[in-house]
Motif scaffolding. Sequence first.
Motif, short mmCIF file in Angstrom:
data_model
loop_
_atom_site.label_atom_id
_atom_site.label_comp_id
_atom_site.label_asym_id
_atom_site.label_seq_id
_atom_site.Cartn_x
_atom_site.Cartn_y
_atom_site.Cartn_z
N ALA A 1 38.37 48.78 44.68
CA ALA A 1 39.19 49.28 45.80
C ALA A 1 40.45 49.43 45.30
N PHE A 2 40.98 48.61 44.54
CA PHE A 2 42.24 48.46 43.99
C PHE A 2 42.52 49.06 42.61
N GLU A 3 41.31 49.85 42.03
CA GLU A 3 41.46 50.53 40.98
C GLU A 3 41.93 49.67 39.71
N LEU A 4 41.16 48.37 39.69
CA LEU A 4 41.33 47.57 38.69
C LEU A 4 40.11 47.71 37.75
N SER A 5 40.02 47.02 36.45
CA SER A 5 38.85 47.16 35.75
C SER A 5 38.00 46.23 36.33
N GLU A 6 36.70 46.33 36.13
CA GLU A 6 35.68 45.28 36.77
C GLU A 6 35.79 43.90 36.39
N ASP A 7 36.34 43.66 35.20
CA ASP A 7 36.60 42.34 34.95
C ASP A 7 37.90 41.69 35.06
N ALA A 8 38.94 42.34 35.89
CA ALA A 8 40.27 41.81 36.10
C ALA A 8 40.37 40.88 36.57
N LEU A 9 39.36 40.30 37.54
CA LEU A 9 39.39 39.37 38.36
C LEU A 9 38.67 37.80 37.54
N SER A 10 37.95 38.19 36.57
CA SER A 10 37.31 37.09 35.91
C SER A 10 37.96 36.04 35.47
N PRO A 11 39.21 35.99 35.05
CA PRO A 11 40.04 34.78 34.59
C PRO A 11 40.04 33.80 35.94
N PHE A 12 40.20 34.28 37.11
CA PHE A 12 40.06 33.38 38.20
C PHE A 12 38.77 32.68 38.38
N PHE A 13 37.78 32.99 37.75
CA PHE A 13 36.32 32.17 37.82
C PHE A 13 35.91 31.78 36.59
N ASN A 14 36.81 31.29 35.92
CA ASN A 14 36.24 30.60 34.55
C ASN A 14 35.62 31.75 33.77
N GLY A 15 36.18 32.78 33.70
CA GLY A 15 35.98 33.91 32.90
C GLY A 15 34.52 34.88 33.17
N SER A 16 33.90 34.35 34.40
CA SER A 16 32.79 35.12 34.79
C SER A 16 32.63 35.35 36.34
N THR A 17 32.37 36.39 36.86
CA THR A 17 32.19 36.88 38.00
C THR A 17 30.58 36.95 38.42
N LYS A 18 29.85 36.09 37.92
CA LYS A 18 28.39 35.99 37.98
C LYS A 18 28.37 34.36 38.42
N PRO A 19 27.41 34.23 39.45
CA PRO A 19 26.93 32.69 39.67
C PRO A 19 26.25 31.99 38.61
#
Length: 373
Positions: A165-183
């Motif tokens: 929605a914010f036109e960021l890369s898919e992994d742009a937020l992964s640093p906030f989740f210890n490098g992974s946006t998967k459980p």
Amino acid sequence: MPESAPNSFSSIPILDYSLLSTPEGHAKFVEQLRHALIHVGFLYLANPPVSREDMDALIEYTPRLFDLPQEEKEKIRMANSPHFFGYSKLGAELTRGQTDQREQFDFGTLYDNQWKPGDPEYLKLWGPPQWPPEELIPGFKETYLRYLAQVEQLSYEFISLMAEAFELSEDALSPFFNGSTKPESGVMQHRSKIVKYPARKEGESDQGVGPHFDGGFLTFLLQASDHPGLQVQNLAGEWIDAPPIPGTFVVNLGKALETVTQGLARATSHRVLSPAPGSTPRYSIPFFQSIAQDVLIGDLVLDFKPGILKLKDSRGQVGATDSVNYTEYGQYPSGYVNLIGRVKSHPDVAEKHYPGMFKQFFPQGLPAQGSAY
């Protein structure tokens, strides 16, 4: 309210997750999400990818949890846990100087604590929850953990949709989740509560919980009874009802997300009013998506395309809100910000498990109630 005043929303938008099943629907959902993120900070999520059977089972367990004998609830009281998990009795917390009329249990996704002497104290925050005995409420723990796993998965999917929605890369937020946006097991711990708001007595305050912001990035709230009470403060300062809609989550944005998006995504002040005298209790089950404990939010502010960042201007002038908490984001690591809030809210836990911080914040000794702000 007039369309020319988007900061004065008068209802909470409803987004249908099933739209994502087609390309056209996906594009529509992302567009609606962008509007909700920037202009409202709250939304209902209909048809979420979480088993309705598990949602309903957890709702059914909820009054039974509070009906446990008081001595059994006290056996898992929060003061036992350095991770701030467990039972809190009615009226244990203040918000803005008034008592919150709620009784609650704090739980979380499974996590083995990894703190060792010499590590920052905030690493103690993540660890195993306390659970009531299986024989007293058979199947509750299994149902709740199954539910939490599904909401955790949804929370990461939502992060990806937000990036889109914010036109960021898919992994742009992964640093906030210890490098992974998967459980992935053992990487992150997310918190959840089960809350009871009893009917207020005649002449009592109607503050179930006072005006506040959430921390972290996203909250997914399951309203577990048909009582109204949740209210959201729009950007003109007016309080808007967010009544329960069966089978939906109420999703709202945390203060950390607002900070890293340069205010593009808006954390929104909210509160809960107690049920009217003579009513049955109100129940709710929030899931709070954590972010990595060692992240210093101020160092990871996101960069946006100028056209996206400019969308913030269309929000208009923002009025005053009644919430002031989580002002420390940008100054300290996320884990320490959360620990400050927990210590202030639960001084009995701090006295036992964080004596240095207890003396810092409570030099006069143990207060009768905790208050984050």
